[in-house]
Scaffold this motif. Structure first.
Motif, PDB file in Angstrom:
ATOM      1  N   GLY A 394       0.819  -1.213   0.000  1.00 16.78           N
ATOM      2  CA  GLY A 394       0.000   0.000   0.000  1.00 16.78           C
ATOM      3  C   GLY A 394       0.842   1.247   0.000  1.00 16.78           C
ATOM      4  N   PHE A 401      -2.150   1.284  -2.850  1.00 18.58           N
ATOM      5  CA  PHE A 401      -2.276   2.447  -1.958  1.00 18.58           C
ATOM      6  C   PHE A 401      -3.652   3.078  -2.109  1.00 18.58           C
ATOM      7  CE2 PHE A 401      -1.898   7.144  -1.918  1.00 18.58           C
ATOM      8  CZ  PHE A 401      -1.847   7.309  -0.549  1.00 18.58           C
ATOM      9  N   VAL A 405      -6.522   3.592   0.559  1.00 16.34           N
ATOM     10  CA  VAL A 405      -7.041   4.921   0.890  1.00 16.34           C
ATOM     11  C   VAL A 405      -8.559   4.893   0.949  1.00 16.34           C
ATOM     12  CG1 VAL A 405      -7.392   7.241  -0.006  1.00 16.34           C
ATOM     13  CG2 VAL A 405      -5.106   6.292   0.095  1.00 16.34           C
ATOM     14  N   TYR A 406      -9.182   4.262  -0.048  1.00 15.21           N
ATOM     15  CA  TYR A 406     -10.649   4.235  -0.054  1.00 15.21           C
ATOM     16  C   TYR A 406     -11.190   3.455   1.142  1.00 15.21           C
ATOM     17  CZ  TYR A 406     -11.427   6.629  -4.422  1.00 15.21           C
ATOM     18  OH  TYR A 406     -11.508   7.594  -5.376  1.00 15.21           O
ATOM     19  N   PHE A 408      -9.627   2.868   4.107  1.00 20.29           N
ATOM     20  CA  PHE A 408      -9.343   3.648   5.318  1.00 20.29           C
ATOM     21  C   PHE A 408     -10.285   4.850   5.401  1.00 20.29           C
ATOM     22  CE2 PHE A 408      -4.703   2.575   6.649  1.00 20.29           C
ATOM     23  CZ  PHE A 408      -4.920   1.241   6.374  1.00 20.29           C
ATOM     24  N   ALA A 409     -10.462   5.500   4.249  1.00 15.60           N
ATOM     25  CA  ALA A 409     -11.256   6.725   4.241  1.00 15.60           C
ATOM     26  C   ALA A 409     -12.659   6.451   4.762  1.00 15.60           C
ATOM     27  CB  ALA A 409     -11.318   7.301   2.829  1.00 15.60           C
ATOM     28  N   GLU A 410     -13.267   5.347   4.298  1.00 15.47           N
ATOM     29  CA  GLU A 410     -14.638   5.094   4.708  1.00 15.47           C
ATOM     30  C   GLU A 410     -14.691   4.753   6.199  1.00 15.47           C
ATOM     31  OE1 GLU A 410     -17.111   6.035   3.438  1.00 15.47           O
ATOM     32  OE2 GLU A 410     -18.640   5.050   4.645  1.00 15.47           O
ATOM     33  N   ILE A 412     -12.716   5.875   8.471  1.00 17.66           N
ATOM     34  CA  ILE A 412     -12.567   7.148   9.190  1.00 17.66           C
ATOM     35  C   ILE A 412     -13.835   7.975   9.090  1.00 17.66           C
ATOM     36  CG2 ILE A 412     -11.340   9.352   9.095  1.00 17.66           C
ATOM     37  CD1 ILE A 412      -8.821   7.767   8.404  1.00 17.66           C
ATOM     38  N   HIS A 413     -14.427   7.957   7.902  1.00 26.40           N
ATOM     39  CA  HIS A 413     -15.668   8.708   7.691  1.00 26.40           C
ATOM     40  C   HIS A 413     -16.741   8.271   8.690  1.00 26.40           C
ATOM     41  CE1 HIS A 413     -18.977  10.075   4.687  1.00 26.40           C
ATOM     42  NE2 HIS A 413     -18.809  10.912   5.681  1.00 26.40           N
ATOM     43  N   TYR A 417     -12.390   4.601  14.633  1.00 30.26           N
ATOM     44  CA  TYR A 417     -10.951   4.867  14.626  1.00 30.26           C
ATOM     45  C   TYR A 417     -10.118   3.694  15.097  1.00 30.26           C
ATOM     46  CZ  TYR A 417     -12.013   9.542  13.336  1.00 30.26           C
ATOM     47  OH  TYR A 417     -12.458  10.619  12.631  1.00 30.26           O
ATOM     48  N   VAL A 420      -9.241   1.562  12.097  1.00 26.98           N
ATOM     49  CA  VAL A 420      -8.291   2.113  11.133  1.00 26.98           C
ATOM     50  C   VAL A 420      -6.881   2.130  11.723  1.00 26.98           C
ATOM     51  CG1 VAL A 420      -8.355   4.592  11.626  1.00 26.98           C
ATOM     52  CG2 VAL A 420      -8.147   3.814   9.304  1.00 26.98           C
ATOM     53  N   LEU A 421      -6.794   2.271  13.034  1.00 30.77           N
ATOM     54  CA  LEU A 421      -5.467   2.198  13.653  1.00 30.77           C
ATOM     55  C   LEU A 421      -4.892   0.788  13.530  1.00 30.77           C
ATOM     56  CD1 LEU A 421      -5.508   4.358  16.894  1.00 30.77           C
ATOM     57  CD2 LEU A 421      -3.966   4.524  14.943  1.00 30.77           C
ATOM     58  N   GLY A 424      -3.784   0.352  10.060  1.00 29.85           N
ATOM     59  CA  GLY A 424      -2.560   1.096   9.789  1.00 29.85           C
ATOM     60  C   GLY A 424      -1.338   0.374  10.309  1.00 29.85           C
ATOM     61  N   SER A 427      -0.475  -2.464   8.157  1.00 32.74           N
ATOM     62  CA  SER A 427       0.228  -2.123   6.918  1.00 32.74           C
ATOM     63  C   SER A 427       1.723  -2.057   7.160  1.00 32.74           C
ATOM     64  CB  SER A 427      -0.236  -0.770   6.393  1.00 32.74           C
ATOM     65  OG  SER A 427      -1.571  -0.844   6.014  1.00 32.74           O
ATOM     66  N   VAL A 428       2.092  -1.501   8.308  1.00 33.69           N
ATOM     67  CA  VAL A 428       3.523  -1.400   8.611  1.00 33.69           C
ATOM     68  C   VAL A 428       4.115  -2.796   8.801  1.00 33.69           C
ATOM     69  CG1 VAL A 428       5.230  -0.436  10.173  1.00 33.69           C
ATOM     70  CG2 VAL A 428       3.185   0.857   9.630  1.00 33.69           C
TER      71      VAL A 428
ATOM     72  N   PHE B 142      -3.032  15.309  -0.518  1.00 34.17           N
ATOM     73  CA  PHE B 142      -2.925  13.978  -1.120  1.00 34.17           C
ATOM     74  C   PHE B 142      -1.655  13.886  -1.967  1.00 34.17           C
ATOM     75  CE2 PHE B 142      -3.927  10.320  -3.632  1.00 34.17           C
ATOM     76  CZ  PHE B 142      -4.771   9.570  -2.848  1.00 34.17           C
ATOM     77  N   LEU B 176      10.665   1.029   7.788  1.00 31.17           N
ATOM     78  CA  LEU B 176       9.583   0.750   8.730  1.00 31.17           C
ATOM     79  C   LEU B 176       9.260   1.975   9.585  1.00 31.17           C
ATOM     80  CD1 LEU B 176      10.463  -2.852   9.924  1.00 31.17           C
ATOM     81  CD2 LEU B 176       8.455  -2.155   8.653  1.00 31.17           C
ATOM     82  N   LEU B 179       7.513   4.553   7.432  1.00 33.59           N
ATOM     83  CA  LEU B 179       6.165   4.152   7.036  1.00 33.59           C
ATOM     84  C   LEU B 179       5.203   4.284   8.209  1.00 33.59           C
ATOM     85  CD1 LEU B 179       4.493   3.083   4.676  1.00 33.59           C
ATOM     86  CD2 LEU B 179       4.782   0.812   5.608  1.00 33.59           C
ATOM     87  N   LEU B 180       5.666   3.954   9.398  1.00 26.34           N
ATOM     88  CA  LEU B 180       4.813   4.099  10.576  1.00 26.34           C
ATOM     89  C   LEU B 180       4.351   5.554  10.699  1.00 26.34           C
ATOM     90  CD1 LEU B 180       3.672   2.700  13.095  1.00 26.34           C
ATOM     91  CD2 LEU B 180       5.662   3.508  14.331  1.00 26.34           C
ATOM     92  N   ILE B 183       1.825   6.395   7.920  1.00 23.91           N
ATOM     93  CA  ILE B 183       0.465   5.869   8.080  1.00 23.91           C
ATOM     94  C   ILE B 183      -0.321   6.753   9.043  1.00 23.91           C
ATOM     95  CG2 ILE B 183      -0.852   3.942   9.009  1.00 23.91           C
ATOM     96  CD1 ILE B 183       0.191   3.009   6.494  1.00 23.91           C
ATOM     97  N   LEU B 186      -1.376   9.601   7.096  1.00 26.09           N
ATOM     98  CA  LEU B 186      -2.485   9.254   6.197  1.00 26.09           C
ATOM     99  C   LEU B 186      -3.811   9.297   6.938  1.00 26.09           C
ATOM    100  CD1 LEU B 186      -3.476   8.054   3.454  1.00 26.09           C
ATOM    101  CD2 LEU B 186      -3.144   5.813   4.465  1.00 26.09           C
ATOM    102  N   ILE B 187      -3.827   8.727   8.147  1.00 21.90           N
ATOM    103  CA  ILE B 187      -5.072   8.691   8.916  1.00 21.90           C
ATOM    104  C   ILE B 187      -5.522  10.121   9.245  1.00 21.90           C
ATOM    105  CG2 ILE B 187      -6.059   7.972  11.122  1.00 21.90           C
ATOM    106  CD1 ILE B 187      -4.319   5.455  10.927  1.00 21.90           C
ATOM    107  N   LEU B 190      -6.955  11.787   6.143  1.00 24.30           N
ATOM    108  CA  LEU B 190      -8.315  11.378   5.793  1.00 24.30           C
ATOM    109  C   LEU B 190      -9.317  11.960   6.788  1.00 24.30           C
ATOM    110  CD1 LEU B 190      -7.555   7.725   4.754  1.00 24.30           C
ATOM    111  CD2 LEU B 190      -8.251   9.582   3.268  1.00 24.30           C
ATOM    112  N   ALA B 191      -8.923  12.031   8.064  1.00 23.71           N
ATOM    113  CA  ALA B 191      -9.823  12.627   9.051  1.00 23.71           C
ATOM    114  C   ALA B 191     -10.050  14.100   8.726  1.00 23.71           C
ATOM    115  CB  ALA B 191      -9.244  12.474  10.454  1.00 23.71           C
ATOM    116  N   PHE B 194     -12.560  14.468   5.670  1.00 23.76           N
ATOM    117  CA  PHE B 194     -13.994  14.270   5.874  1.00 23.76           C
ATOM    118  C   PHE B 194     -14.617  15.329   6.776  1.00 23.76           C
ATOM    119  CE2 PHE B 194     -13.140   9.891   4.462  1.00 23.76           C
ATOM    120  CZ  PHE B 194     -14.079   9.855   3.456  1.00 23.76           C
TER     121      PHE B 194
END
Lengths: 492, 509
Positions: A394, A401, A405-406, A408-410, A412-413, A417, A420-421, A424, A427-428, B142, B176, B179-180, B183, B186-187, B190-191, B194
């Motif tokens: 990703g 990726f 994103v899509y 995760f986005a939903e 979060i929307h 949380y 999503v954590l 995340g 992913s790492v 983005f 690593l 990336l941590l 991420i 990224l969160i 996105l928050a 929205f």
């Protein structure tokens, strides 16, 4: 009003094309002298291509019931038909290139492959629990045979056996759940079942039925705790079959999971693009936990794998976990995210397996050490593998990726949380084991000397898989629009 | 010409990438051709940067006002979720863009002696430059994120394939860690997406400048607890990059193992992305939380300064010493930013620029001696000044610049930071100032052990620094000196924007 049997045939062309091909393949098998001739593969390819084309072109304005309501023709079904047919076509190419399969009877293999495809077509459009069951079995039974196709290889036979036992148990439990639903509502039509459940039922049997059905579907998408079969099956089965199982049936499993739960246990909500629970069964929470556990278990176990196929098996379990995040959001956007993710997952996962096939051809082993120095022995394959692995992790600018994103986005929307954590952090973690393959390919000196020659056709195929993986990471608007419209039809 | 002028930032960003693509088509074995193409591709942005330098209007601030950004390119990219291709420059990004073009070009020249898989090396190096440029130009979150992440891939391979003995460990650790942080970013991104609305279209938006207008935030995003969490998510992401204590442990490993030119880029540009991110994103988007968080930031900065310097003093490996000195110097940036005064903020930004040049020199110089002696043990040399006087001259210049001697740009930056922050948090600044003594101590001590004293007979035949290496060092040394005497050219470039940035943060409540 659903169409009758005869009128339905007009809209059943993709399935008919597959059926015809299967019959022709059997004829070829019986008549043909050379059992290893590539004619069977070509025929299968033509059949799959035709089915894909027909599926693509079917007018799927709004949901249209076929065969007295057994299956439905809607955008959602078409989306999955195209997706699974595409996967099958790629897997056929992969099978042609796979030396492991070269000395086996060809026609039979493709008969099984196309039978699974037919099953997947039906599964993604089934609207009646009897049909759901039949389609699921049509996917499963040839899959057992495919997993055990390398008769002489012990692990292949073991894979097949395990698959059968787990599969039989899972579908047994599932059909028990179906019978509970039928008992409660008196109908086999999922829309009717959903309608009756909305009017209020005893919660316990509904919950029980939901859980039991989950066993059957969870087994198909290999979600924890119903994933136990998949590492062994993925490791033992011929690599193209593994690739196929990790994409095709998994996608079809998601199709029926979504259609079933969003028809039976949920109904369109008041807000635009949202759904509400139609009974007191709080399945989204159940699946949210399942999603978190699935991705975590898949990723953690993958860390220690030395066999690349097994590693990718666990990784594909983790990816089912990511996709489940979109499933629990009760929103059109969540479903859209799943559909989009399935498209990118198709290319990146099949691509990764394709490289495994190529390496396996040279070394007859899937051990990670056989990837050492691949960056110098076969640069094209190694770079493609790197692209697929980065996409699976990703990391932009690759398609995986955008898929994440899509999703995760939903999440979060909708404000979930914690989920999503978890995703995340997962992913790492996943980077760690994907990077192990990268490390072996590029950072280590080759322990196995000699060029690994990659023929022309596999080169083209790799390019065909790499290009979308790159392109969908840079411009994905058309695909997300298709996904969106396919989901919207489900809402109606 | 019109095309060049209207797409100048895009060209600067993507010319290196185009060069990388060309390199991949070169048949194997033509190493010099590959190097030449790489040098040309890395050089082309420099004339464009000169063009930027002369046409940039230094009187407008930018920061949070879209209309004040210059060289803007604004196109729709993915309309369905309002992702935009939005580039622009202001006083925060201009010095960084300049720095990136110079350091990247010098890094290509500095890599001339690489002979292992040169094609891959140069292609990745150019891809890296594209990522770095993109980060400094992007105004869409983005897009920023994509460029931010794109840098990881070449960096992983450049450390992992061309690095030292423990390169595999260092590469994956770097990957690593970063990336941590990404991420988390990224969160948060996105928050934010929205919970903000584009004032023009009414839809959600990734436009950074919209995030800076409180009026675009919905009720949820106005809650202070939420804002603290989002700020911390971003802060950790950037802190890993800076790197701030306690997230710094990847840095010594990555630096020591990376090949010379990559260390140069890593220290010269990549670390600045962390502080750039704080200035560009965290501060103007969360001014209220920033004010609430200044004391912890200043303390973290002070820890970096003192702890980094002490670690540097304890090293026996010359490169590791330089790496830890970066930790110390980046602490100054944070301290200056946390003060929220014009002098502190400008000092921090100037430190980013100045440290980029000085640390690049230092890593080049360490590479030079390592190429010849094949080790970097400080105690393993001795009396080299007698053998390699020119080299000694350059390293003395670089060391003095690095320890903040007046007359070099580092002094100006640090002095401004102290002036700007002393009135705000005295105790912390006083503790930090002790870091200066330690920094001076370990530089001089190392200088003494390596270059002075009796000559180590093993190195009596040590080869003098060559013309190519001087070519890499001289421009940096000259710039450090000029800016140390007359820093106004760079200060003028960024003054307006940084003063606006301080106002933006201070104005709230």
């Amino acid at each position: 009003m659903p169409l009758g049997n005869l009128e339905s045939l007009r809209y059943f062309l993709p399935e008919l094309a597959i059926t015809t091909t299967i019959l022709l393949l059997i004829v070829v098998h019986v008549v043909g002298k050379n059992r290893r001739s590539p004619a069977a593969a070509l025929l299968a390819l033509v059949g799959t291509g035709t089915a894909l084309l027909f599926a693509w072109m079917t007018p799927a304005g709004e949901g249209m019931g076929l065969f007295e309501g057994m299956v439905v023709l809607d955008g959602f079904a078409v989306f999955f038909k195209v997706l699974t047919a595409l996967a099958t076509a790629i897997v056929i190419f992969m099978s042609i290139d796979c030396l492991e399969l070269a000395d086996r009877t060809q026609a039979e293999y493709y008969v099984f492959l196309l039978s699974v495809l037919l099953g997947m077509f039906l599964l993604s459009s089934a609207t009646d629990i009897v049909m759901v069951y039949l389609a699921l079995e049509l996917v499963s039974i040839p899959s057992y045979l495919l997993a055990g196709y390398l008769k002489g290889k012990a692990s292949s036979t073991e894979a097949s056996m395990k698959y059968v036992v787990y599969g039989a148990t899972a579908s047994g439990v599932m059909i028990y759940g179906f019978s509970l639903l039928y008992g409660m509502t008196g109908s086999t039509q999922i829309s009717e079942i959903g309608r009756v459940l909305t009017m209020g039922t005893v919660p316990l049997p509904a919950l029980l039925a939901a859980v039991m059905v989950t066993v059957g579907f969870g087994y198909k998408i290999a979600a924890v705790p119903f994933h136990m079969w998949s590492p062994d099956v993925y490791e033992g089965a011929p690599t193209p079959v593994t690739a196929f199982l990790s994409v095709g049936p998994k996608a079809a499993g998601f199709a029926i999971l979504v259609r079933f739960f969003y028809t039976v246990f949920a109904s369109p909500g008041d807000a635009d693009g949202m759904w509400k629970l139609s009974s007191s069964v709080d399945w989204p929470f159940l699946f949210a936990v399942m999603s978190a556990v699935t991705m975590t278990v898949g990723n953690l176990i993958a860390i220690n794998q030395r066999n690349v196929k097994r590693l990718l098996a666990y990784s594909s379990i983790a990816h089912a976990g990511y996709m489940l995040m979109g499933f629990v959001m009760l929103s059109t956007a969540g479903l859209k995210a799943i559909l989009f993710y399935l498209v990118v997952y198709l290319f990146m996962n099949l691509g990764a397996f394709y490289v495994v096939v190529l390496v396996e051809n040279g070394s007859r082993s899937e051990d990670i050490s056989h990837f050492s120095g691949l960056g110098r022995r076969a640069p094209l394959a190694a770079v493609s593998m790197a692209v697929f692995l980065f996409a699976l992790t990703g990391i932009p600018p690759f398609s995986g990726f955008i898929g994440k994103v899509y999703l995760f986005a939903e999440v979060i929307h909708q404000g979930v949380y914690w989920l999503v954590l978890v995703a995340g952090i997962n992913s790492v973690i996943s980077l760690y084991y994907y990077a192990r393959i990268l490390k072996v390919m590029f950072l280590e000196d080759p322990t196995h000397t000699g060029e690994l020659s990659v023929a022309f056709v596999p080169k083209v195929m790799l390019a065909i898989l790499v290009v979308p993986t790159l392109l969908l990471g840079i411009y994905w608007e058309p695909v997300i629009r298709i996904a969106e419209s396919s989901v919207r039809i489900l809402t109606n | 010409m019109d095309f060049i002028n209207s797409h100048i930032l895009s060209l600067m960003t993507f010319l290196p990438l185009a060069g990388a693509a060309v390199i991949l088509t070169v048949p194997g074995g033509r190493d010099n051709l590959v190097k030449t193409i790489a040098a040309v591709a890395a050089f082309l942005p420099i004339p464009l940067a000169v063009q930027l330098w002369f046409t940039y209007d230094r009187t407008v601030a930018g920061v949070n006002v879209a209309s004040q950004f210059q060289f803007v390119e604004h196109y729709s990219w993915i309309p369905s979720i309002n992702v935009e291709y939005f580039l622009g420059a202001d006083g925060i990004s201009m010095p960084m863009i300049m720095l990136t073009t110079i350091i990247s070009f010098l890094a290509v020249i500095g890599s001339w002696n690489i002979d292992k898989q040169i094609k891959g090396y140069m292609a990745l190096l150019l891809l890296l430059e594209t990522g770095m440029m993109g980060v400094f130009c992007a105004l869409d979150f983005f897009l920023f994120y994509v460029f931010w992440e794109v840098m990881l891939l070449p960096m992983y391979f450049l450390i992992g394939i061309w690095g030292g003995p423990r390169r595999e460990y260092a590469a994956i650790k770097f990957f690593l860690y970063t990336l941590l942080g990404s991420i988390l970013m990224l969160i948060v991104m996105l928050a934010l997406y929205f919970n903000t609305t584009d004032p023009e279209t009414g839809g959600h938006t990734f436009n950074m400048l919209h995030y800076m207008q409180q009026s675009t935030h919905n009720g949820w995003l106005q809650g202070f607890d939420v804002r603290i969490l989002l700020f911390l998510g971003l802060f950790i992401g950037f802190a890993i990059k800076v790197p701030l204590f306690p997230f710094h442990t990847w840095l010594p490993d990555a630096h020591v193992e990376a090949p010379t030119a990559i260390s140069v880029i890593l220290a010269g540009i990549l670390l600045k992305m962390g502080t750039y991110g704080l200035m560009r994103i965290s501060f103007p988007m969360f001014p209220d939380v920033t004010k609430w968080f200044v004391i912890p930031m200043a303390i973290l900065g002070a820890i970096n300064i003192v702890y980094g310097a002490l670690c540097a003093m304890a090293q026996s490996d010359l490169k590791k010493m330089v790496a830890y000195s970066s930790v110390s110097h980046m602490g100054f940036c944070l301290l200056g930013m946390a003060a929220l005064t014009p002098a502190g903020m400008v000092g921090a930004a100037f430190q980013m620029f100045s440290h980029g040049m000085i640390t690049a020199m230092l890593f080049f110089l360490v590479g030079v001696v390592y190429d010849r002696a094949h080790h970097r043990d400080i105690d393993g040399f001795g009396g080299l000044a007698a053998v390699v006087p020119v080299y000694t001259f350059f390293i003395t210049v670089a060391f003095f610049a690095s320890l903040g001697l007046p007359g070099f740009s580092g002094f100006i930056a640090e002095a401004m930071i102290f002036i700007g922050s002393f009135g705000v948090f005295r105790t912390i600044v006083m503790i930090s100032a002790s870091g200066i003594i330690i920094v001076a101590a370990f530089h001089l001590w190392a200088l003494q052990r390596v270059f002075l004293g009796p000559l180590n007979p093993k190195y009596a035949q040590l080869e003098e620094i060559n013309a190519r290496e001087i070519f890499c060092l001289a421009p940096l040394a000259v710039m450090t000196l000029i800016l140390g005497v007359y820093p106004m050219p760079v200060l003028n470039l960024m003054n307006a924007s940084l003063i606006r940035l301080v106002d933006v943060v201070k104005m709230v409540i």
